[in-house]
Design a protein around this motif. Sequence first.
Motif, PDB file in Angstrom:
ATOM      1  N   VAL A 543       2.087   4.101  14.587  1.00  7.51           N
ATOM      2  CA  VAL A 543       1.780   4.932  15.620  1.00  7.51           C
ATOM      3  C   VAL A 543       2.422   4.311  16.906  1.00  7.51           C
ATOM      4  N   GLY A 544       3.292   5.382  17.734  1.00  4.59           N
ATOM      5  CA  GLY A 544       4.050   4.722  18.823  1.00  4.59           C
ATOM      6  C   GLY A 544       4.555   3.486  18.574  1.00  4.59           C
ATOM      7  N   GLY A 545       5.306   3.114  17.471  1.00  4.59           N
ATOM      8  CA  GLY A 545       5.971   2.026  17.375  1.00  4.59           C
ATOM      9  C   GLY A 545       5.301   0.788  16.900  1.00  4.59           C
ATOM     10  N   LYS A 546       3.714   1.075  16.734  1.00  7.05           N
ATOM     11  CA  LYS A 546       2.958  -0.190  16.330  1.00  7.05           C
ATOM     12  C   LYS A 546       2.366   0.131  14.962  1.00  7.05           C
ATOM     13  N   VAL A 547       2.784  -1.048  14.081  1.00  2.00           N
ATOM     14  CA  VAL A 547       2.494  -0.656  12.331  1.00  2.00           C
ATOM     15  C   VAL A 547       0.935  -0.909  12.446  1.00  2.00           C
ATOM     16  N   LEU A 548       0.280   0.265  12.003  1.00  2.10           N
ATOM     17  CA  LEU A 548      -1.187   0.204  11.749  1.00  2.10           C
ATOM     18  C   LEU A 548      -1.590  -0.306  10.168  1.00  2.10           C
ATOM     19  N   ALA A 549      -0.667   0.042   9.412  1.00  3.65           N
ATOM     20  CA  ALA A 549      -0.807  -0.226   7.971  1.00  3.65           C
ATOM     21  C   ALA A 549       0.250  -0.554   7.216  1.00  3.65           C
ATOM     22  N   ARG A 550       0.264  -1.366   6.198  1.00  2.00           N
ATOM     23  CA  ARG A 550       1.440  -1.912   5.557  1.00  2.00           C
ATOM     24  C   ARG A 550       1.149  -2.102   4.079  1.00  2.00           C
ATOM     25  N   GLU A 551       1.865  -1.329   2.959  1.00  4.13           N
ATOM     26  CA  GLU A 551       1.777  -1.755   1.564  1.00  4.13           C
ATOM     27  C   GLU A 551       3.050  -2.036   0.779  1.00  4.13           C
ATOM     28  N   THR A 552       3.209  -2.664  -0.106  1.00  7.33           N
ATOM     29  CA  THR A 552       4.475  -2.998  -0.665  1.00  7.33           C
ATOM     30  C   THR A 552       4.392  -2.407  -2.337  1.00  7.33           C
ATOM     31  N   ILE A 553       5.412  -1.684  -2.695  1.00  7.05           N
ATOM     32  CA  ILE A 553       5.378  -1.254  -4.331  1.00  7.05           C
ATOM     33  C   ILE A 553       6.414  -2.428  -4.790  1.00  7.05           C
ATOM     34  N   ARG A 554       6.156  -2.916  -5.684  1.00  6.93           N
ATOM     35  CA  ARG A 554       6.895  -4.038  -6.352  1.00  6.93           C
ATOM     36  C   ARG A 554       7.989  -3.344  -7.199  1.00  6.93           C
ATOM     37  N   ALA A 555       9.122  -3.952  -7.195  1.00  6.17           N
ATOM     38  CA  ALA A 555      10.199  -3.427  -8.066  1.00  6.17           C
ATOM     39  C   ALA A 555       9.721  -3.244  -9.545  1.00  6.17           C
ATOM     40  N   TYR A 556      10.557  -2.638 -10.111  1.00  5.13           N
ATOM     41  CA  TYR A 556      10.074  -2.086 -11.559  1.00  5.13           C
ATOM     42  C   TYR A 556      11.064  -2.608 -12.556  1.00  5.13           C
ATOM     43  N   ARG A 557      10.464  -3.119 -13.659  1.00  4.58           N
ATOM     44  CA  ARG A 557      11.544  -3.440 -14.613  1.00  4.58           C
ATOM     45  C   ARG A 557      12.434  -2.366 -15.201  1.00  4.58           C
ATOM     46  N   LYS A 558      13.715  -2.569 -15.752  1.00  3.80           N
ATOM     47  CA  LYS A 558      14.656  -1.622 -15.920  1.00  3.80           C
ATOM     48  C   LYS A 558      14.072  -0.644 -17.160  1.00  3.80           C
ATOM     49  N   ASP A 559      13.707  -1.338 -18.270  1.00  2.00           N
ATOM     50  CA  ASP A 559      13.481  -0.816 -19.616  1.00  2.00           C
ATOM     51  C   ASP A 559      12.242  -0.196 -19.717  1.00  2.00           C
ATOM     52  N   VAL A 560      11.655   0.986 -19.776  1.00  4.44           N
ATOM     53  CA  VAL A 560      10.411   1.389 -19.943  1.00  4.44           C
ATOM     54  C   VAL A 560       9.964   0.969 -21.239  1.00  4.44           C
ATOM     55  N   THR A 561      10.961   0.806 -22.111  1.00  4.15           N
ATOM     56  CA  THR A 561      10.548   0.616 -23.535  1.00  4.15           C
ATOM     57  C   THR A 561      10.475  -1.002 -23.848  1.00  4.15           C
ATOM     58  N   GLN A 562      11.010  -1.766 -22.956  1.00  2.00           N
ATOM     59  CA  GLN A 562      11.182  -3.132 -23.158  1.00  2.00           C
ATOM     60  C   GLN A 562       9.761  -3.696 -24.063  1.00  2.00           C
ATOM     61  N   TRP A 563       8.672  -3.496 -23.608  1.00  2.26           N
ATOM     62  CA  TRP A 563       7.645  -4.056 -24.181  1.00  2.26           C
ATOM     63  C   TRP A 563       7.376  -3.482 -25.580  1.00  2.26           C
ATOM     64  N   LEU A 564       7.888  -2.322 -26.078  1.00  2.00           N
ATOM     65  CA  LEU A 564       7.651  -1.907 -27.345  1.00  2.00           C
ATOM     66  C   LEU A 564       8.699  -2.674 -28.066  1.00  2.00           C
ATOM     67  N   TYR A 565       8.516  -3.713 -28.657  1.00  6.93           N
ATOM     68  CA  TYR A 565       9.113  -4.699 -29.465  1.00  6.93           C
ATOM     69  C   TYR A 565       9.443  -3.851 -30.667  1.00  6.93           C
ATOM     70  N   GLY A 566      10.794  -3.726 -30.819  1.00  6.56           N
ATOM     71  CA  GLY A 566      11.535  -3.136 -32.091  1.00  6.56           C
ATOM     72  C   GLY A 566      10.808  -1.847 -32.658  1.00  6.56           C
ATOM     73  N   GLY A 567      10.640  -1.739 -33.947  1.00  2.37           N
ATOM     74  CA  GLY A 567      10.066  -0.709 -34.642  1.00  2.37           C
ATOM     75  C   GLY A 567       9.989   0.753 -34.227  1.00  2.37           C
TER      76      GLY A 567
END
Length: 606
Positions: A543-567
């Motif tokens: 508001v008016g240049g003053k930061v009242l709240a802040r959150e961060t979303i961490r970066a995502y790993r590239k492959d959504v299927t990585q954790w599904l080992y093999g099979g």
Amino acid sequence: VKVENIRNFSIIAHVDHGKSTLADRLLEVTGAKKKNSGKNQVLDALEVEQERGITVKANAVSLLYKHEEETYLLNLIDTPGHVDFANEVCRSLSASGGVILLVDANHGVQAQTIANYHLAVGKNLKIVPVLNKIDLKHANPEQVEQDLFSLFDILPEDVLRVSAKLGIGIDSVFEHIIKKIPPPESCRDEAFRAHLFDSWYDKYRGALNLMFIKDGEVKLGQEIVSCESKKIYIVKSLSLLTPEEKNVKKLIAGQIGLIGMNMRNSKEAVIGDTYHLKGSPTEPLEVFKKLRPMIFAGIYPSEQSQHVALRGAIEKLVLNDSVVTFAPETSPALGHGFRLGFLGLLHLEVFVQRLQQEYQAEPIITAPSVTYKIKLKNMKNILKQHGGKEIISVSNPKFLPEPNHVEEYFEPTVLGTIITPSEYIGKIISLCIEKRGIQKSSINLDENRIMMTYQLPLSEVVVDFHDHIKSLSSGFASFDFEEKEYVSTNLVKLEILLNGVPVEELSNIVHARNAETFAKDLVGRLKELIPRQMVMIAIQGVVGGKVLARETIRAYRKDVTQWLYGGDVTRRMKLLKQQSEGKKKMRSIANVNVPRDTFIRVLKRF
Ligand code: GTP
């Protein structure tokens, strides 16, 4: 059927008190609908209604009923029960001679029962009070009759008891309609005069207008004139709704019928307009109070190529809903779109759902805002920048003037009525205080129910106040409101920055006192709504240049299927497919992929 044997009536009730079920029973008894035909709630024609179980669009059906050797024509005009649709209730009531005031014998009188009762009494309509759901174990008809007496002076002996579900007491409803509701004051010998009270758009036939024929008659091929626009139309089709459309050659005084005419542009059908035959002009039957939209939101096509299609769809839906206003709007992130005005959030949501279901549109909706009034500082250069006026209306955060240009802010308020069992009173009062409400009255309705009125800022009630009250009271409290005056207030513009880039579409006008809480809440919820992506995302509320709240979303790993080992190949494929489909629902804003419904979901907690 003689005019003396015609009755025009509506059923008014709080949501879920059983209006559609009762309408179904009335249709069954008169043979308009077969028993157990499997098609429930014939009047709720629109898909949205079926899905949400609420009645959105006023509609009408003509029934023939035999009573003591006489045949009666009963025109049942359907009305919606929800607060957002008070205008629809109003327009259907103007064609009625009386109403069935339907109250759930289990839940008793609720906020909308009261609001609808006052609407009906204000139009001098006869009231037939009916208690529904008397089959329920917890039904307490004596108590509800007491409430009706203490609130509206309705005598217990005048109240009918029915079960719409089981079909108990339905005949007495017919008898009371005939006995208590007066026939329309129509005259068949006079010149044709009809009252347009509903209109909708048919893909093939254009605008279809539902009219109450007040006097005279109208035949196919005749030329009729609108009192409002003076335009002349040729009558192309005439039909009665029984509820299936039944074509007729003429409509006569006392009937309610559907008139198709060579009306190309949806905007020409003005709800409340009076029509007469060419060459025999008349006075308009009624002047409607034009309802103003209370909240405004931007609607954008998800792809710019769909802009024209979206515009066409909106134009057609607006015909079914004359209150909705719309104007073009442009946004840096979303491109060319429209700014639409609605009566409330549910109204907006139903409209958007219809765009999706009936026109396959997938629009993006921005945060809704009410209309604020802003008094500018009386200095030449400031006034000049804002079009020369000292008081301006702003409903889009984008146009909120710089704080140093403003003398005073004003916001719209409402008078809200809340009825609640006494056990929830503490929580509800706290909510009203949190929402900046001022208590105006509080009375005990009966031993365990309280009715309170609060003056509340409209901006605090439009989004999810109603749902909030429902959730605090396990669904037992009810809420309704009417517009009140503008009051002085203190506003700021809360901006949302994604990775340092202000996102106009996510910014909000908020009360200064709430800015910090609101910022934290909004930023926190954005963190949940925006999925993790390849890069880190910083979300800030400023508001008016003053930061009242802040959150961060961490970066995502590239492959959504990585954790599904093999099979499991099919599972991998499914996940990848989901991911790419998910992308289609996204919109890239400030290089961040934001789900299309974020703008509105971020404001809703229920
Ligand atoms: P809106 O269209 O949303 O305003 O609701 P409505 O007033 O039309 O209510 P509806 O007819 O959809 O009924 C609401 C619920 O109450 C449904 O689940 C009905 O089955 C139930 N219901 C209606 N009448 C009766 C009744 O006489 N007895 C019982 N036990 N349930 C009923």
